[in-house]
Design an enzyme around this catalytic site. Structure first.
Site, short mmCIF file in Angstrom:
data_model
loop_
_atom_site.label_atom_id
_atom_site.label_comp_id
_atom_site.label_asym_id
_atom_site.label_seq_id
_atom_site.Cartn_x
_atom_site.Cartn_y
_atom_site.Cartn_z
N SER A 124 12.78 -25.64 7.15
CA SER A 124 13.04 -26.36 8.40
C SER A 124 13.88 -27.60 8.15
CB SER A 124 11.70 -26.76 9.02
OG SER A 124 11.86 -27.74 10.02
N TYR A 148 3.63 -31.12 9.45
CA TYR A 148 4.34 -29.83 9.49
C TYR A 148 5.52 -29.86 8.52
CZ TYR A 148 7.90 -26.53 10.96
OH TYR A 148 8.89 -25.58 10.96
N LYS A 152 6.49 -27.82 4.75
CA LYS A 152 7.74 -27.13 4.43
C LYS A 152 8.35 -27.70 3.15
CE LYS A 152 8.04 -24.20 7.87
NZ LYS A 152 7.94 -22.75 7.65
#
Length: 337
Positions: A124, A148, A152
């Site tokens: 991402s 989040y 990643k």
């Protein structure tokens, strides 16, 4: 070639299934259906007229993974499976670390057991944190502003370390910007659980009458209109990027990293106005406070993907809005019947 797609019934996974099947690549989908629908895979079959092998299960269940690898000659994995909402990750960090990081480690362990050494990982643009300049290239400093994004980046670090210890592996890290839109057929699209976390499905659900109004998180960013600027990429273009990345795996090329974005930034209000103009629907909205973990602006330089993978976007903002609206009008309740 037969591929395992973890999270393959989800939004990006289902669109990638279509592109792979249209290239005569066999797929096995593993999905726990926590934020997806098996109906999406039935729609994939309808679009492609080809079968998809589906296994309901979790990537943290290694016995389930071993069964898949035992029953199918898996030559590579596209790893989509993961929790993915920035706001939710601030509230549920342990769940995000467990699902995303633990799940990836367990997947890698089983891949190693079965000598499956080809992996494409869905990373991402959040790994770039709050970039100091724009557009973003793959060699920018890495940092994160939310759990989040941290999952990643941690997975990327794990894969870098793993590759260093296992240089015969072939790994591609694809850093997505903001996937939007839907397949042109209107049969598959984005159908989030509950209140959407992403902008375009929220706008679409307001336009169709499922939600009363859009909430815009902050209008005091240092952007032309004060709202956040993002790089919105059509989900079909993103799916095509995975097909292009497969060619890298076939070349035994080691570890490679690519941005997948359109190269253009649009603000929240620009997206609202464009969607309203293209669909003829008014989008009522209210300005609320900034969302923790959000940044002002983010858009890609995807030159490396163009040069190495012969990939670039085909669809523009008008296509994105038309296709998203086509999906929403044909499926006002998403995959729910």
């Amino acid at each position: 070639m037969k591929l395992l797609l973890t999270g393959g019934a989800g939004y990006i996974g289902s669109h990638t299934c279509v592109e792979l099947l249209n290239k005569n690549i066999d797929v096995v989908v593993l999905d726990n259906l926590s934020n997806s629908s098996e109906l999406a895979l039935e729609r994939v079959k309808a679009i492609t007229n080809k079968d998809v092998t589906f296994v309901k299960g979790d990537i943290r269940d290694q016995e389930c993974l071993r069964t898949i690898f035992s029953d199918h000659e898996i030559e590579g994995v596209i790893h989509f499976a993961g929790l993915k909402a920035v706001g939710e990750s601030n509230e549920l960090p342990l769940e995000y670390y467990d699902n995303n990081i633990t799940g990836t480690i367990k997947l890698l362990q089983v891949m190693r057991e079965f000598n499956c050494t080809n992996l494409i990982f869905s990373s991402s643009a959040t790994v770039y944190g709050n970039p100091q300049t724009l557009p973003i290239t793959e060699d920018f400093p890495l940092s994160v502003t939310n759990p989040y994004g941290r999952t990643k980046l941690m997975i990327e670090d794990i894969l870098r370390d793993f590759y260093k210890a296992n240089p015969k592996w072939n790994i591609v890290l694809l850093r997505y910007f903001n996937p939007v839109g839907a397949h042109q057929s209107g049969l598959i699209g984005e159908d989030p659980n509950g209140i959407p976390n992403n902008l375009l499905p929220f706008i679409s659900q307001v336009a169709i009458g499922r939600l009363e109004k859009l909430r815009i998180f902050g209008d005091d960013y240092e952007t032309p209109d004060g709202t956040g600027v993002r790089d919105y990429i059509h989900v079909v273009d993103l799916a095509r990027g995975h097909v292009a990345a497969l060619q890298k795996l076939k070349l035994s090329s080691g570890l490679n990293i690519y941005n997948l974005g359109s190269g253009s930034g649009y603000s929240v209000l620009q997206m609202v106005n464009s969607f309203s103009t293209i669909t003829g629907r008014e989008i009522p909205y209210e300005i609320v406070g900034r969302r923790e973990g959000d940044i002002a602006s983010c858009y890609a330089d995807s030159t490396k993907a163009k040069n190495d993978l012969n990939w670039q976007t085909k669809y523009d903002l008008e296509d994105i809005c038309k296709d998203a609206w086509n999906w929403q009008t044909k499926n006002p309740q998403g995959y729910k019947i």
